[in-house]
Enzyme design. Sequence first.
Site, short mmCIF file in Angstrom:
data_model
loop_
_atom_site.label_atom_id
_atom_site.label_comp_id
_atom_site.label_asym_id
_atom_site.label_seq_id
_atom_site.Cartn_x
_atom_site.Cartn_y
_atom_site.Cartn_z
NE ARG A 174 71.76 5.83 33.18
CZ ARG A 174 71.79 5.74 34.52
NH1 ARG A 174 71.49 6.77 35.26
NH2 ARG A 174 72.16 4.61 35.10
CB CYS A 221 73.07 -0.40 31.56
SG CYS A 221 73.30 -1.12 33.19
CD GLU A 287 72.31 3.79 30.08
OE1 GLU A 287 71.36 3.54 30.84
OE2 GLU A 287 73.49 3.85 30.45
#
Length: 295
Positions: A174, A221, A287
């Site tokens: 990520r 998420c 996130e």
Amino acid sequence: MTATSVTASRSGARVERLPLARFTTLGVGGEAEVWFVGNHEQLAEALEAPYRVLGGGSNLVVADEGVPERVIRLTGPLAEADLTPDPDLSDAETVVTGWVGGGVPLPGLIRKLQKLGLSNLEGTVGIPAQVGGAVWMNAGTRYGEMFGGLHTLEIVTPGGTRQVTPDELDWGYRRSGLSRGHVVSRVRLKLRRSAPEEVRARMDFADQARKGQPKMKTPGCAFKNPGGVPAGRLIDEAGLKGTRIGGALIAPEHGNFIVNLGGASSRDVHALLDLIRERVGVPLELEYELWPEQG
Ligand code: FAD
Ligand code: EPU
């Protein structure tokens, strides 16, 4: 809401004040001046004042007050994909494509690549991003990520345009290693030739992992998995699934998803994020991107 006014910039970009809720998968967010830029000249002009880049809006929690910066949306040729193999860089096994615009929706691109029998990105199936946004945070699943299929990135900043290759960037889970303000205008993909039915089978397999994810308005998420431990499990074990604040809910299906029940405000979502951080005994890294950033 302020009256909508549409203008054209000096280089011909369409500029319009719009509610960002319209562009986010959470369906939350106040107004901003949106610049629809369709070529490099328009993009360069848009970068002459403070800006943000909007992709598919699928990882964003935008404040109800909106943001003061220009919000750039890539359109036209910057949202088109040339998947023709480059004859100088492709061979019997590998294909390096032409330019794919940062504004190209990822789900449609993945479907096209499957039909063409081009592999490497099918693990990202189901991510409702644009190519630029997916590159920005190296979106992925345990079956594959964006940087698994990149050959070259074209990056635009107020200082100009340059090309970089993935090995020049500190990318990871990520994370692309790009800096704030870097606009991913286009990329070239590096793919492996494969039978379309094999790509399809891998896509379907990766898609199975989404069975437990909620189908409502959400930015995906909320937190990264700390050290590989599923944040969703930690939130679940803290007994928080089904907790509601205002119009926002921690999904009963999956602890790491916050959903908009209708009429959620950014404050509701922030309150749930604070509650999760307070109750889960492990430090969690967000996130979601908060517009504007907090603290
Ligand atoms: P946005 O949300 O619009 O923006 C996110 C960030 O990217 C912002 O900082 C923005 O400025 C930047 N950005 C956008 N476009 C550009 C550009 N052209 N150049 C530079 N920066 C840019 N993510 C995963 O990794 N894996 C998943 O499995 C996954 N599943 C999801 C499922 C659902 C239902 C949803 C709603 C989200 C999911 N996500 C997942 C989260 C999200 O899709 C990813 O974070 C994605 O990378 C966001 O891309 P975007 O284009 O929507 O970017
Ligand atoms: N779990 C629970 N309770 C929950 C949720 C999950 O116990 O409420 C458990 C599951 O039973 C499973 C484990 O946690 O044993 C992992 O759950 P899941 O398979 O749903 O995967 P995840 O780690 O929560 C990750 C990505 C998703 C991606 C899926 C599928 C992160 C933060 N999330 O989820 O990406 O779609 O794998 O590959 O890495 C996103 O980043 O926005 C996202 C949706």
